[in-house]
Structure formats: C-alpha cells, structure tokens
Scaffold this motif. Structure first.
Motif, PDB file in Angstrom:
ATOM      1  N   THR A  50      -1.727   0.374  -9.771  1.00  0.00           N
ATOM      2  CA  THR A  50      -2.651  -0.749 -10.542  1.00  0.00           C
ATOM      3  C   THR A  50      -3.392  -1.465  -9.597  1.00  0.00           C
ATOM      4  O   THR A  50      -4.680  -2.405  -9.742  1.00  0.00           O
ATOM      5  N   ASN A  51      -3.078  -1.304  -8.267  1.00  0.00           N
ATOM      6  CA  ASN A  51      -3.733  -2.229  -7.079  1.00  0.00           C
ATOM      7  C   ASN A  51      -3.525  -3.654  -7.366  1.00  0.00           C
ATOM      8  O   ASN A  51      -4.318  -4.380  -7.001  1.00  0.00           O
ATOM      9  N   LYS A  52      -2.371  -3.752  -7.859  1.00  0.00           N
ATOM     10  CA  LYS A  52      -2.181  -5.573  -8.068  1.00  0.00           C
ATOM     11  C   LYS A  52      -0.679  -5.888  -7.430  1.00  0.00           C
ATOM     12  O   LYS A  52       0.051  -5.081  -6.752  1.00  0.00           O
ATOM     13  N   PRO A  53      -0.637  -7.013  -6.933  1.00  0.00           N
ATOM     14  CA  PRO A  53       0.577  -7.595  -6.350  1.00  0.00           C
ATOM     15  C   PRO A  53       1.990  -7.268  -6.957  1.00  0.00           C
ATOM     16  O   PRO A  53       1.864  -7.028  -8.424  1.00  0.00           O
ATOM     17  N   ASN A  54       3.031  -7.189  -6.018  1.00  0.00           N
ATOM     18  CA  ASN A  54       4.264  -6.782  -6.626  1.00  0.00           C
ATOM     19  C   ASN A  54       4.826  -7.834  -7.530  1.00  0.00           C
ATOM     20  O   ASN A  54       4.751  -8.948  -7.263  1.00  0.00           O
ATOM     21  N   ASP A  55       5.418  -7.414  -8.769  1.00  0.00           N
ATOM     22  CA  ASP A  55       6.003  -8.243  -9.648  1.00  0.00           C
ATOM     23  C   ASP A  55       7.642  -8.393  -9.334  1.00  0.00           C
ATOM     24  O   ASP A  55       8.184  -9.206  -9.672  1.00  0.00           O
ATOM     25  N   LEU A  56       8.043  -7.406  -8.347  1.00  0.00           N
ATOM     26  CA  LEU A  56       9.458  -7.678  -8.031  1.00  0.00           C
ATOM     27  C   LEU A  56       9.499  -7.648  -6.525  1.00  0.00           C
ATOM     28  O   LEU A  56       8.504  -7.342  -5.684  1.00  0.00           O
ATOM     29  N   THR A  57      10.741  -7.929  -5.782  1.00  0.00           N
ATOM     30  CA  THR A  57      10.869  -7.650  -4.427  1.00  0.00           C
ATOM     31  C   THR A  57      11.893  -6.605  -4.290  1.00  0.00           C
ATOM     32  O   THR A  57      12.867  -6.714  -4.990  1.00  0.00           O
ATOM     33  N   ALA A  58      11.882  -5.932  -3.200  1.00  0.00           N
ATOM     34  CA  ALA A  58      12.795  -4.824  -2.833  1.00  0.00           C
ATOM     35  C   ALA A  58      13.619  -5.246  -1.779  1.00  0.00           C
ATOM     36  O   ALA A  58      12.672  -5.403  -0.460  1.00  0.00           O
ATOM     37  N   ILE A  59      14.761  -5.316  -1.535  1.00  0.00           N
ATOM     38  CA  ILE A  59      15.577  -5.652  -0.296  1.00  0.00           C
ATOM     39  C   ILE A  59      16.732  -4.441  -0.240  1.00  0.00           C
ATOM     40  O   ILE A  59      17.329  -4.062  -1.206  1.00  0.00           O
ATOM     41  N   ALA A  60      16.848  -3.754   0.900  1.00  0.00           N
ATOM     42  CA  ALA A  60      17.759  -2.634   0.997  1.00  0.00           C
ATOM     43  C   ALA A  60      19.418  -3.129   0.844  1.00  0.00           C
ATOM     44  O   ALA A  60      19.376  -4.290   1.534  1.00  0.00           O
ATOM     45  N   LYS A  61      19.778  -2.809   0.015  1.00  0.00           N
ATOM     46  CA  LYS A  61      21.342  -3.388  -0.049  1.00  0.00           C
ATOM     47  C   LYS A  61      22.260  -2.765   0.910  1.00  0.00           C
ATOM     48  O   LYS A  61      23.200  -3.207   1.526  1.00  0.00           O
ATOM     49  N   THR A  62      21.939  -1.451   1.191  1.00  0.00           N
ATOM     50  CA  THR A  62      22.630  -0.589   2.276  1.00  0.00           C
ATOM     51  C   THR A  62      21.623  -0.171   3.374  1.00  0.00           C
ATOM     52  O   THR A  62      20.347  -0.438   2.903  1.00  0.00           O
ATOM     53  N   ASP A  63      22.156   0.409   4.486  1.00  0.00           N
ATOM     54  CA  ASP A  63      20.947   1.040   5.096  1.00  0.00           C
ATOM     55  C   ASP A  63      20.325   2.145   4.238  1.00  0.00           C
ATOM     56  O   ASP A  63      20.910   2.795   3.638  1.00  0.00           O
ATOM     57  N   VAL A  64      18.882   2.336   4.224  1.00  0.00           N
ATOM     58  CA  VAL A  64      18.454   3.235   3.271  1.00  0.00           C
ATOM     59  C   VAL A  64      17.307   3.950   3.969  1.00  0.00           C
ATOM     60  O   VAL A  64      16.682   3.425   5.001  1.00  0.00           O
ATOM     61  N   LYS A  72       0.899  -1.329  -0.060  1.00  0.00           N
ATOM     62  CA  LYS A  72      -0.251   0.053   0.027  1.00  0.00           C
ATOM     63  C   LYS A  72       0.836   1.327  -0.035  1.00  0.00           C
ATOM     64  O   LYS A  72       0.292   2.565   0.232  1.00  0.00           O
ATOM     65  N   TYR A  73       2.026   1.179  -0.301  1.00  0.00           N
ATOM     66  CA  TYR A  73       2.982   2.337  -0.209  1.00  0.00           C
ATOM     67  C   TYR A  73       4.011   2.467  -1.420  1.00  0.00           C
ATOM     68  O   TYR A  73       4.305   1.361  -2.188  1.00  0.00           O
ATOM     69  N   LEU A  74       3.982   3.717  -1.916  1.00  0.00           N
ATOM     70  CA  LEU A  74       4.935   4.107  -2.879  1.00  0.00           C
ATOM     71  C   LEU A  74       6.244   4.446  -2.178  1.00  0.00           C
ATOM     72  O   LEU A  74       5.910   5.139  -1.051  1.00  0.00           O
ATOM     73  N   TYR A  75       7.445   4.240  -2.436  1.00  0.00           N
ATOM     74  CA  TYR A  75       8.815   4.652  -1.718  1.00  0.00           C
ATOM     75  C   TYR A  75       9.592   5.421  -2.528  1.00  0.00           C
ATOM     76  O   TYR A  75       9.787   5.533  -3.727  1.00  0.00           O
ATOM     77  N   LEU A  76       9.892   6.602  -1.971  1.00  0.00           N
ATOM     78  CA  LEU A  76      10.991   7.590  -2.582  1.00  0.00           C
ATOM     79  C   LEU A  76      12.219   7.337  -1.580  1.00  0.00           C
ATOM     80  O   LEU A  76      12.314   7.472  -0.735  1.00  0.00           O
ATOM     81  N   VAL A  77      13.500   7.026  -2.462  1.00  0.00           N
ATOM     82  CA  VAL A  77      14.480   6.782  -1.840  1.00  0.00           C
ATOM     83  C   VAL A  77      15.096   8.045  -1.518  1.00  0.00           C
ATOM     84  O   VAL A  77      15.409   9.018  -2.378  1.00  0.00           O
ATOM     85  N   LYS A  78      15.270   8.205  -0.447  1.00  0.00           N
ATOM     86  CA  LYS A  78      16.206   9.651   0.045  1.00  0.00           C
ATOM     87  C   LYS A  78      17.957   9.302   0.346  1.00  0.00           C
ATOM     88  O   LYS A  78      18.452  10.147   0.064  1.00  0.00           O
ATOM     89  N   LYS A  79      18.105   7.941   0.713  1.00  0.00           N
ATOM     90  CA  LYS A  79      19.376   7.813   0.988  1.00  0.00           C
ATOM     91  C   LYS A  79      19.495   6.428   0.833  1.00  0.00           C
ATOM     92  O   LYS A  79      18.750   5.581   1.179  1.00  0.00           O
ATOM     93  N   GLY A  80      20.667   5.914   0.443  1.00  0.00           N
ATOM     94  CA  GLY A  80      21.058   4.593   0.369  1.00  0.00           C
ATOM     95  C   GLY A  80      20.572   3.844  -0.934  1.00  0.00           C
ATOM     96  O   GLY A  80      20.291   4.357  -1.732  1.00  0.00           O
ATOM     97  N   GLU A  81      20.700   2.362  -1.020  1.00  0.00           N
ATOM     98  CA  GLU A  81      20.743   1.677  -2.153  1.00  0.00           C
ATOM     99  C   GLU A  81      19.785   0.530  -2.000  1.00  0.00           C
ATOM    100  O   GLU A  81      19.789  -0.099  -0.786  1.00  0.00           O
ATOM    101  N   VAL A  82      18.863   0.150  -2.742  1.00  0.00           N
ATOM    102  CA  VAL A  82      17.895  -0.738  -2.802  1.00  0.00           C
ATOM    103  C   VAL A  82      17.962  -1.603  -4.149  1.00  0.00           C
ATOM    104  O   VAL A  82      18.106  -1.218  -5.242  1.00  0.00           O
ATOM    105  N   ARG A  83      18.079  -2.827  -3.948  1.00  0.00           N
ATOM    106  CA  ARG A  83      17.864  -3.832  -4.954  1.00  0.00           C
ATOM    107  C   ARG A  83      16.663  -4.426  -5.316  1.00  0.00           C
ATOM    108  O   ARG A  83      15.813  -4.591  -4.425  1.00  0.00           O
TER     109      ARG A  83
END
Length: 156
Positions: A69-83, A30-41
């Motif tokens: 689109t209110n559909k399930p995620n096609d991808l997984t997001a994992i913090a590569k660094t502290d983010v 239910k969230y859109l994420y804006l990256v402020k710092k760090g890296e996400v894979r």
C-alpha cells in the motif's frame, strides 16, 4: 540500519541479531521480509508500552501491507531470537504486479484493505485478550525493545 546496506533486495538471508528492530511503527519501509530462521515479534505501541500482536517464525511474511500500500507501518518488528530474513525490494514486487493482468493490483489492494481493517477491529475491540503466553513481554524485554526502538527511530 547496517544489516541492509550491503545486501539490498537479495535472495540470500540477512542475519538480524536478537533485539534488533527490523522495521518500526509509523515509518515507511521498502522491503517485504520472508522469515527463513528464528522468531520475530510484531508489536504495536499503545501509550508508553509495547504490546505483542503476533509471534512470527519460519516461512512467515512480514510487512506486506505497508509494502503493497506504500503506507507507513502499523506495527514494529523486533527480532526475538537471532533471525535470518530474505528481503524483497518493494520496487521488485510492484514491478511484478504492474506487469501482471490488470485485475491483480485491484485484488492486492482489496486484500490489504481487508487485512488492515481486520487487524484494526481486533485491536479496537480487544479480541486478543486471551493472549498466548509467548506473546507476553516481561519488563526487562520491554525496556530493551523500547530502547532499541528509540535508537532505531533516532537513526532514521
């Protein structure tokens, strides 16, 4: 996911430690994420392995297609660094879209469909064969990420 409990939809960045699953393939978010710092894979499960699709950093937006689109995620997001991520609640986004001119939702829907189709074509035809070395996972990182993903999926 304790990172979200106290700060839902806030403009203050929320810290996700390296190795933390932010959202998972096949799950709704239910969230859109804006990256402020760090890296996400951003990764996709293929069989029993994780393939890194993209490395995201400062000012990147994550999870836009699933949220719009209110559909399930096609991808997984994992913090590569502290983010540090700013979370934007899906309800807020949809409210803004609903209160905009009538043609705006149609544009968003079309753009999301095109983006999804493009991502599927790249994956289907292995057009990303010459990967950036930063996108490659070593066996230890993959093991840790798969374990974190298993824990994430069992908690939700």
């Amino acid at each position: 996911m304790s990172n979200l409990s106290a700060n839902k939809g806030t403009e203050a960045p929320i810290l996700f430690k390296a190795g933390t699953v932010i959202f998972a393939q096949g799950k709704t978010s239910k969230y859109l994420y804006l990256v402020k710092k760090g890296e996400v894979r951003l990764m996709k499960m293929k069989g029993n392995s994780l393939n890194v699709i993209q490395l995201c950093g400062e000012r990147d937006i994550l999870n836009e297609v699933a949220v719009l689109t209110n559909k399930p995620n096609d991808l997984t997001a994992i913090a590569k660094t502290d983010v540090e991520l700013v979370l934007v609640d899906q309800k807020e986004i949809l409210s803004v879209i609903k209160n905009s001119p009538k043609w705006i939702p149609d544009i968003f829907e079309t753009l999301c469909e095109r983006l999804k189709h493009t991502q599927d074509m790249i994956n289907e035809h292995n057009l990303d064969q010459e990967k950036d070395a930063r996108l490659l996972l070593n066996k230890e990182d993959e093991r840790k990420y798969l374990e974190a993903l298993g824990n994430f999926n069992s908690d939700s």
